[in-house]
Design a protein around this motif. Structure first.
Motif, PDB file in Angstrom:
ATOM      1  N   SER A 432       0.801  -1.228   0.000  1.00 46.99           N
ATOM      2  CA  SER A 432       0.000   0.000   0.000  1.00 46.99           C
ATOM      3  C   SER A 432       0.832   1.276   0.000  1.00 46.99           C
ATOM      4  O   SER A 432       0.298   2.362  -0.234  1.00 46.99           O
ATOM      5  CB  SER A 432      -0.944   0.015   1.211  1.00 46.99           C
ATOM      6  OG  SER A 432      -0.199  -0.044   2.411  1.00 46.99           O
ATOM      7  N   MET A 433       2.123   1.168   0.211  1.00 49.89           N
ATOM      8  CA  MET A 433       2.981   2.337   0.276  1.00 49.89           C
ATOM      9  C   MET A 433       2.933   3.116  -1.048  1.00 49.89           C
ATOM     10  O   MET A 433       3.261   2.574  -2.105  1.00 49.89           O
ATOM     11  CB  MET A 433       4.429   1.931   0.584  1.00 49.89           C
ATOM     12  CG  MET A 433       5.376   3.116   0.786  1.00 49.89           C
ATOM     13  SD  MET A 433       4.998   4.029   2.301  1.00 49.89           S
ATOM     14  CE  MET A 433       5.460   2.808   3.548  1.00 49.89           C
ATOM     15  N   GLY A 434       2.526   4.366  -0.988  1.00 51.10           N
ATOM     16  CA  GLY A 434       2.527   5.243  -2.152  1.00 51.10           C
ATOM     17  C   GLY A 434       1.368   5.036  -3.106  1.00 51.10           C
ATOM     18  O   GLY A 434       1.263   5.754  -4.114  1.00 51.10           O
ATOM     19  N   LEU A 435       0.468   4.084  -2.821  1.00 51.64           N
ATOM     20  CA  LEU A 435      -0.638   3.807  -3.745  1.00 51.64           C
ATOM     21  C   LEU A 435      -1.617   4.964  -3.839  1.00 51.64           C
ATOM     22  O   LEU A 435      -2.152   5.247  -4.915  1.00 51.64           O
ATOM     23  CB  LEU A 435      -1.381   2.538  -3.319  1.00 51.64           C
ATOM     24  CG  LEU A 435      -0.742   1.194  -3.657  1.00 51.64           C
ATOM     25  CD1 LEU A 435      -1.673   0.065  -3.258  1.00 51.64           C
ATOM     26  CD2 LEU A 435      -0.422   1.104  -5.146  1.00 51.64           C
ATOM     27  N   ALA A 436      -1.886   5.623  -2.724  1.00 54.82           N
ATOM     28  CA  ALA A 436      -2.855   6.714  -2.728  1.00 54.82           C
ATOM     29  C   ALA A 436      -2.439   7.808  -3.709  1.00 54.82           C
ATOM     30  O   ALA A 436      -3.258   8.305  -4.493  1.00 54.82           O
ATOM     31  CB  ALA A 436      -3.021   7.286  -1.319  1.00 54.82           C
ATOM     32  N   GLU A 437      -1.164   8.173  -3.677  1.00 49.78           N
ATOM     33  CA  GLU A 437      -0.681   9.229  -4.572  1.00 49.78           C
ATOM     34  C   GLU A 437      -0.789   8.793  -6.032  1.00 49.78           C
ATOM     35  O   GLU A 437      -1.199   9.578  -6.899  1.00 49.78           O
ATOM     36  CB  GLU A 437       0.768   9.580  -4.235  1.00 49.78           C
ATOM     37  CG  GLU A 437       0.958  10.269  -2.892  1.00 49.78           C
ATOM     38  CD  GLU A 437       0.911   9.299  -1.714  1.00 49.78           C
ATOM     39  OE1 GLU A 437       0.870   8.061  -1.961  1.00 49.78           O
ATOM     40  OE2 GLU A 437       0.879   9.762  -0.566  1.00 49.78           O
ATOM     41  N   LYS A 438      -0.424   7.554  -6.316  1.00 43.74           N
ATOM     42  CA  LYS A 438      -0.485   7.057  -7.704  1.00 43.74           C
ATOM     43  C   LYS A 438      -1.925   6.996  -8.208  1.00 43.74           C
ATOM     44  O   LYS A 438      -2.227   7.413  -9.329  1.00 43.74           O
ATOM     45  CB  LYS A 438       0.171   5.670  -7.790  1.00 43.74           C
ATOM     46  CG  LYS A 438       1.671   5.664  -7.602  1.00 43.74           C
ATOM     47  CD  LYS A 438       2.231   4.252  -7.760  1.00 43.74           C
ATOM     48  CE  LYS A 438       3.758   4.235  -7.709  1.00 43.74           C
ATOM     49  NZ  LYS A 438       4.278   4.605  -6.372  1.00 43.74           N
ATOM     50  N   LEU A 439      -2.831   6.445  -7.376  1.00 43.66           N
ATOM     51  CA  LEU A 439      -4.231   6.342  -7.783  1.00 43.66           C
ATOM     52  C   LEU A 439      -4.853   7.722  -7.951  1.00 43.66           C
ATOM     53  O   LEU A 439      -5.601   7.975  -8.911  1.00 43.66           O
ATOM     54  CB  LEU A 439      -5.018   5.525  -6.753  1.00 43.66           C
ATOM     55  CG  LEU A 439      -6.512   5.324  -7.042  1.00 43.66           C
ATOM     56  CD1 LEU A 439      -6.733   4.681  -8.402  1.00 43.66           C
ATOM     57  CD2 LEU A 439      -7.159   4.483  -5.947  1.00 43.66           C
ATOM     58  N   ASP A 440      -4.536   8.631  -7.058  1.00 41.64           N
ATOM     59  CA  ASP A 440      -5.049   9.996  -7.139  1.00 41.64           C
ATOM     60  C   ASP A 440      -4.639  10.641  -8.462  1.00 41.64           C
ATOM     61  O   ASP A 440      -5.452  11.276  -9.152  1.00 41.64           O
ATOM     62  CB  ASP A 440      -4.502  10.801  -5.957  1.00 41.64           C
ATOM     63  CG  ASP A 440      -5.232  12.120  -5.755  1.00 41.64           C
ATOM     64  OD1 ASP A 440      -6.443  12.188  -6.058  1.00 41.64           O
ATOM     65  OD2 ASP A 440      -4.595  13.086  -5.306  1.00 41.64           O
ATOM     66  N   LYS A 441      -3.406  10.464  -8.837  1.00 46.92           N
ATOM     67  CA  LYS A 441      -2.891  11.036 -10.091  1.00 46.92           C
ATOM     68  C   LYS A 441      -3.615  10.455 -11.307  1.00 46.92           C
ATOM     69  O   LYS A 441      -3.998  11.180 -12.235  1.00 46.92           O
ATOM     70  CB  LYS A 441      -1.387  10.776 -10.194  1.00 46.92           C
ATOM     71  CG  LYS A 441      -0.712  11.353 -11.438  1.00 46.92           C
ATOM     72  CD  LYS A 441       0.789  11.130 -11.375  1.00 46.92           C
ATOM     73  CE  LYS A 441       1.483  11.735 -12.585  1.00 46.92           C
ATOM     74  NZ  LYS A 441       1.135  11.004 -13.840  1.00 46.92           N
ATOM     75  N   LEU A 442      -3.811   9.139 -11.289  1.00 45.39           N
ATOM     76  CA  LEU A 442      -4.485   8.488 -12.412  1.00 45.39           C
ATOM     77  C   LEU A 442      -5.939   8.930 -12.530  1.00 45.39           C
ATOM     78  O   LEU A 442      -6.456   9.137 -13.637  1.00 45.39           O
ATOM     79  CB  LEU A 442      -4.417   6.965 -12.249  1.00 45.39           C
ATOM     80  CG  LEU A 442      -3.031   6.344 -12.430  1.00 45.39           C
ATOM     81  CD1 LEU A 442      -3.046   4.882 -11.987  1.00 45.39           C
ATOM     82  CD2 LEU A 442      -2.580   6.446 -13.887  1.00 45.39           C
TER      83      LEU A 442
END
Length: 506
Positions: A432-442
């Motif tokens: 889960s590390m860093g997933l929020a930022e990646k999903l938010d960007k997408l």
């Protein structure tokens, strides 16, 4: 069996060639509506809304829309369907023999949809049309020599206090198969009637090596679990080790794309994926053209369709229908545009909102894709995220991370500061590390409205990853395991809080 395969394939090809040219979609639909109104004009519903007078109108469809309002389930059930267990001729002649329990994605309680004999006949008719369309595909004769495995809900139906039988639509269909279906239908009625899903799948896994499966039908998530259990049970590297003729998978219930990679991983040869739109309310569409998963609308099988634009002409910002939405006919829709589907059918549903959003992929013939549910539209703070946009972002995230993400759930919730966030739960093996930022960007890239919302009222997103085992355990606890069960992708805040509590328990 080889001669049977030759005969079946030849019969399908000959029947397809002999079929006359279909009428225009517009004429077909007007004919279907006229037939429905004629059959139901002496029911309580037909008398109340003046079907007899509507049938005399010069413009049948306009008169129908003028006299009959749009119904959702709550309104139709409260005013009409609840009486059908006691009284005859309510919304369709006679009384239904069965009631289908919906899979419950849009509410807390299961819906009970009346299933009439005419309705069962219509579903068989659509199924026959789908089989006849196989002549368009270059399938070998070995497919027609093999058996079909249907992973349905339990065929063991419950009796209610009035003596009517209830169950999910797939279980009702299996229950009504004639005995001669057992020649090619697997797992057979005995195993299909096992109520406990795990016991049923264990029985399937035990018998699997003795079957010659060429085609499988069912919801992707549960079919995948079943195939993995068979592979584990018999120590296989591929499902084709025991079923070399497995060539066709008929998907349905949920979007397939998030499962494609996992299916490919357990198959040693390519399989053809066909999509089906088989709901409690009807067998509405099916794939009939190679090279696409778009589905042909069943325009000649006891259904009349109407379409409400899935934009400000038909729905509110929250995804609810307007009080007076624009309603279009099959001759008024456009390729590439999304619509909320209205259905009138031989089950006694009239101008009924199923809750699905579809997009037309072609008009000749009319072919559609399901792009989501009206309730799977996340717009609490103006994010305007449709299921299709969310699926696109999730698939891109999975590709970037090199891991599959079969299921996800999301809800708009308030954080401790009282600000809105989107809480996501992904079913995967990801870190889960860093997933929020990646999903938010997408999500910002696939939807400009989401990007605007993130700059204003939507303050953040949170992403939590759970294993497939945790997800399955959650479904078991909530009695939603197997069959036609579909988990809502967009949850209410309360439901998300319950899920988070389950995940976080010691």
């Amino acid at each position: 069996m080889a001669i049977i395969g030759k005969l079946v394939k030849a019969g399908i090809d000959i029947k397809a060639k002999l079929q006359s040219e279909e009428d225009s979609p517009e004429n077909s639909q007007e004919h279907q509506l006229r037939e429905l109104l004629t059959q139901a004009k002496n029911t309580a519903f037909g008398k109340y809304y003046g079907f007899g007078e509507i049938l005399k109108a010069e413009d049948l469809i306009t008169a129908y829309r003028k006299e009959v309002p749009i119904f959702n389930y709550d309104k139709m059930h409260k005013l009409w369907w609840c009486r059908q267990e006691r009284l005859e001729d309510i919304t369709w002649p006679g009384k239904p023999d069965f009631f289908a329990k919906s899979s419950g994605t849009t509410g807390n309680n299961s819906k009970l949809i009346p299933i009439t004999n005419d309705f069962l006949a219509s579903m068989k008719s659509v199924g026959a049309s789908m089989i006849n369309s196989l002549h368009e595909f270059d399938f070998p004769e070995s497919l027609f020599e093999s058996e079909v495995l249907m992973l349905s809900s339990s065929a063991s139906l419950e009796k209610n206090q009035q003596g009517f039988r209830e169950g999910e639509i797939s279980g009702i269909n299996v229950n009504n198969f004639p005995d001669w279906f057992d020649i090619f239908f697997r797992p057979g009625k005995v195993i299909a009637s096992i109520s406990d899903w795990d016991e049923r799948v264990d029985a399937i896994a035990e018998q699997a090596p003795s079957w010659n499966i060429g085609a499988i039908a069912g919801i992707p998530s549960w079919v995948l679990l079943m195939l993995r259990r068979i592979i584990d049970r018999h120590h296989l590297s591929s499902i084709h080790e025991i079923w070399p003729n497995f060539q066709v998978y008929a998907s349905g219930g949920v979007a397939f794309e998030t499962y494609r990679e996992d299916f490919e991983a357990i198959c040693s040869i390519p399989i053809t994926i066909l999509d089906t739109y088989l709901a409690s309310e009807g067998f509405i569409a099916y794939t009939c053209t190679p090279g696409t998963m778009a589905m042909k609308l069943a325009l000649n099988h006891g259904y009349f369709f109407e379409f409400i634009p899935f934009d400000d002409r038909g729905i509110s910002d929250s995804g609810e229908l307007l009080s007076e939405p624009l309603v279009l006919g099959i001759n008024e829709v456009n390729v590439g545009e999304e619509y909320v589907l209205l259905l009138s059918s031989c089950a006694g549903a009239w101008r009924y909102t199923i809750g699905d959003v579809i997009r037309f992929e072609s008009l000749d013939p009319p072919q559609i894709k399901i792009t989501g549910r009206t309730k799977f539209f996340l717009n609490v703070v103006g994010s305007q995220l449709s299921e299709e946009k969310m699926d696109t972002a999730i698939l891109e995230l999975a590709e970037i991370m090199g891991k599959t993400i079969n299921e996800y759930m999301v809800a708009a919730m308030k954080n401790e500061a009282g600000e809105y966030i989107h809480q996501w739960i992904l079913v995967s093996e990801l870190d889960s590390m860093g997933l929020a930022e990646k999903l938010d960007k997408l999500l910002k890239e696939v939807n400009k409205n989401y990007a605007v919302a993130r700059s204003k009222a939507l303050k953040n997103i949170s992403v939590k990853v759970i294993s497939k085992g945790q997800y399955t355990n959650y479904l078991s606890q909530t009695n939603k395991k197997g069959g036609q069960t579909k988990t809502p992708k967009v949850m209410k805040a309360e439901k998300m809080a319950e899920l988070l509590a389950f995940i976080n328990q010691p």
